[in-house]
Write an enzyme that holds these catalytic residues in place. Structure first.
Site, mmCIF file in Angstrom:
data_model
loop_
_atom_site.group_PDB
_atom_site.id
_atom_site.type_symbol
_atom_site.label_atom_id
_atom_site.label_comp_id
_atom_site.label_asym_id
_atom_site.label_seq_id
_atom_site.Cartn_x
_atom_site.Cartn_y
_atom_site.Cartn_z
ATOM 1 N N CYS A 193 6.734 33.536 38.133
ATOM 2 C CA CYS A 193 6.928 34.797 37.394
ATOM 3 C C CYS A 193 8.340 34.719 36.836
ATOM 4 C CB CYS A 193 6.778 35.984 38.350
ATOM 5 S SG CYS A 193 5.129 36.135 39.044
ATOM 6 N N PRO A 196 13.339 37.083 33.046
ATOM 7 C CA PRO A 196 14.042 36.498 31.904
ATOM 8 C C PRO A 196 14.536 35.073 32.105
ATOM 9 C CG PRO A 196 15.483 38.030 33.061
ATOM 10 C CD PRO A 196 14.144 38.117 33.731
ATOM 11 N N GLU A 217 5.004 32.873 32.557
ATOM 12 C CA GLU A 217 5.278 34.298 32.332
ATOM 13 C C GLU A 217 4.073 34.939 31.651
ATOM 14 O OE1 GLU A 217 7.615 36.670 33.146
ATOM 15 O OE2 GLU A 217 6.294 37.965 31.981
ATOM 16 N N ASP A 264 8.922 34.985 42.335
ATOM 17 C CA ASP A 264 9.784 36.175 42.278
ATOM 18 C C ASP A 264 8.975 37.228 41.499
ATOM 19 O OD1 ASP A 264 12.201 37.659 42.450
ATOM 20 O OD2 ASP A 264 12.830 36.989 40.474
ATOM 21 N N CYS A 321 13.482 42.038 44.425
ATOM 22 C CA CYS A 321 14.702 42.868 44.413
ATOM 23 C C CYS A 321 14.291 44.269 44.852
ATOM 24 C CB CYS A 321 15.400 42.848 43.058
ATOM 25 S SG CYS A 321 14.362 43.325 41.689
HETATM 26 C C1 LIG Z 1 10.978 40.089 38.833
HETATM 27 S S1 LIG Z 1 10.634 39.465 37.285
HETATM 28 C C2 LIG Z 1 11.160 37.795 37.440
HETATM 29 C C3 LIG Z 1 12.646 37.611 37.270
HETATM 30 C C4 LIG Z 1 13.006 36.156 37.109
HETATM 31 N N1 LIG Z 1 12.534 35.366 38.238
HETATM 32 C C5 LIG Z 1 14.498 35.942 36.977
HETATM 33 O O1 LIG Z 1 15.173 35.736 37.995
HETATM 34 O O2 LIG Z 1 15.018 35.981 35.862
HETATM 35 C C6 LIG Z 1 8.895 39.269 37.367
HETATM 36 C C7 LIG Z 1 8.286 38.684 36.102
HETATM 37 O O3 LIG Z 1 6.951 38.303 36.423
HETATM 38 C C8 LIG Z 1 6.116 38.536 35.303
HETATM 39 N N2 LIG Z 1 4.723 38.581 35.809
HETATM 40 C C9 LIG Z 1 4.078 39.622 36.393
HETATM 41 N N3 LIG Z 1 2.839 39.257 36.738
HETATM 42 C C10 LIG Z 1 2.685 37.966 36.401
HETATM 43 C C11 LIG Z 1 1.619 37.029 36.517
HETATM 44 N N4 LIG Z 1 0.436 37.369 37.048
HETATM 45 N N5 LIG Z 1 1.816 35.771 36.068
HETATM 46 C C12 LIG Z 1 3.007 35.417 35.512
HETATM 47 N N6 LIG Z 1 4.042 36.261 35.362
HETATM 48 C C13 LIG Z 1 3.902 37.518 35.808
HETATM 49 C C14 LIG Z 1 6.654 39.849 34.777
HETATM 50 O O4 LIG Z 1 6.273 40.048 33.437
HETATM 51 C C15 LIG Z 1 8.154 39.661 34.956
HETATM 52 O O5 LIG Z 1 8.718 39.104 33.799
#
Ligand SMILES: C[S@@+](CC[C@H](N)C(=O)[O-])C[C@H]1O[C@@H](n2cnc3c(N)ncnc32)[C@H](O)[C@@H]1O
Length: 427
Positions: A193, A196, A217, A264, A321
């Protein structure tokens, strides 16, 4: 050059600092309170607040002999009032000595440091320190080697090293996640996931730009952001995928060599300050909050179970977080039997870190939490390491096929028996 008030005090975040001397921050609440009580600053001097703090420190506790400028002269004239204010403060805080004053302040009163991570794909830590020390007081974090610590309120947004992607403005807790995963340079890693992409490019740096990172993503808009981060960091070993991680099949040969997964997932963000204002939104109800958390936790669990099923994966780091147990320890506890059946065990990360998981399952001391107030972000990090051998997915599938074939043969035998018997009856 370091300012005259450079000293290292016994406050928690300075324990994590590699250098020996540092700023006055531990004394700052005292200095501010003295000014507040004495009420001697005209607006002219208030505009030079930081300078006033330094001079007052020297008047009260330091080297008065070195004071020569206009500002110093002004404050020296007020010395009696300032000393009386300090005496009042001692009475108010019910302590006898100035040295006891600091301990009378809560840690949460203390100003917090700023962090930035050196992108070692573009610059080594030593060179970054040399460059940044020209303008700032800065030292290296003792736990995360590519992380730098700056005094509270340092603003690096416009610094050329940040704009060029040589330094990323990333908090300590967030920077601990990729380090906890510990990918080796030639590994294949999935960032499940990713946008950004702060942790994606941190992984790339830890892997020295070698191996391969598949950064997945789901959200189209955020894929663009992820690509921008990857480009800014100069991370050439990252393949960005616009995909649902849950749809990435562990049986796909494209992932057969993936050795590590960083998960994450989307979370409530309750460990970040902004989210604490959620309850002020008109749409907020306690019930909607519970539903939201349940949905998030269900996804987090599903995603973690999915990560555990990749056949060659040896290490999985799970982070949020969020400060909610339901998104953290509860998720980990719920997958433990499955993890164990695949040969995974929870493994201690950053053993020197004092804040561990809530004790709701055996092994909760392996996982860690960071505190929203004291560490500035409320993070949760857990690491699974495969210790035993798990049957690769293909074998599980083959075993399943064999079982089904045996069952089919048995059914055929039984059917033939009844057929023969029925025929026998008629013959
Ligand atoms: C908490 S953020 C990740 C932050 C990132 N790891 C960083 O440190 O920059 C979670 C991300 O997961 C994406 N997401 C949510 N469900 C997902 C899925 N089923 N598969 C892939 N990405 C997903 C969201 O759109 C979001 O951008």
């Amino acid at each position: 050059m370091l300012s005259p008030y450079v000293r290292k005090r016994s406050i928690p975040w300075l324990h994590n600092c590699k250098c020996s001397g540092f700023f006055l921050v531990a004394d700052l609440p005292v200095i501010k309170d003295v000014f507040h009580t004495a009420n001697v600053l005209s607006s002219k001097w208030k505009r030079q607040e930081e300078l006033m703090y330094i001079i007052l420190y020297d008047i009260l506790f330091g080297q008065e002999a070195l004071l020569a400028g206009d500002a110093e002269k002004f404050l020296l004239q007020k010395k009696d009032v300032l000393q009386a204010a300090l005496a009042k403060l001692l009475v108010r805080k019910k302590v006898k000595h100035v040295s006891d004053l600091m301990t009378s302040y809560k840690i949460s009163d203390l100003p917090k440091p700023r962090y930035a991570r050196v992108n070692t794909l573009k610059m080594d830590v030593e060179s970054a320190l040399v460059e940044l020390k020209k303008q700032y007081e800065v030292c290296q974090d003792a736990m995360v080697p590519d992380l730098l610590i700056f005094p509270p309120r340092t603003d690096l947004h416009d610094h050329h090293l940040v704009k060029s992607g040589s330094v990323f403005l990333q908090g300590k807790a967030s920077s601990m996640v990729a380090v906890a995963l510990g990918p080796k340079p030639r590994w294949e890693v999935i960032d499940a996931c990713a946008s950004p992409g702060n942790k994606t490019v941190h992984l790339a740096a830890l892997m020295k730009g070698n191996g391969k990172i598949i950064a997945c993503e789901l959200n189209k808009e955020r894929v663009k952001r992820l690509k921008d981060t990857v480009e800014l960091a100069g991370a050439t070993n990252v393949e960005v995928k616009h995909e649902d991680f849950l749809n990435m099949s562990p049986e796909d040969p494209a992932y057969s060599k993936v050795q590590a997964i960083l998960l994450d997932p989307s979370c409530s963000g309750s460990g970040t300050v902004v989210d604490r204002l959620d309850h002020l939104l008109p749409s907020y109800t306690a019930e909607s909050d519970v539903n939201r958390l349940e949905k998030l936790a269900a996804f987090q669990r599903k995603a973690l179970e999915h990560a555990l099923s990749f056949p060659a994966v040896e290490r999985i780091v799970y982070s949020t977080c969020s400060i909610n147990q339901v998104e953290n320890e509860d998720v980990i506890k719920s997958v433990l039997p499955l993890a164990s059946s695949y040969g995974f065990e929870l493994t201690t990360i950053f053993p020197q870190w004092p804040r561990r998981g809530h004790p709701i399952f055996d092994g909760s001391q392996h996982v860690l939490r960071t505190d929203l107030i004291e560490d500035q972000e409320g993070f949760f990090i857990a690491l699974f390491v495969r210790k035993g051998v798990s049957p690769p997915v293909k074998h599980i599938r083959d075993a399943g096929n064999t079982l089904r074939a045996v069952q089919r043969r048995k059914r055929r035998k039984i059917n033939s028996f009844f057929l023969l018997r029925t025929l026998g009856l008629f013959l």
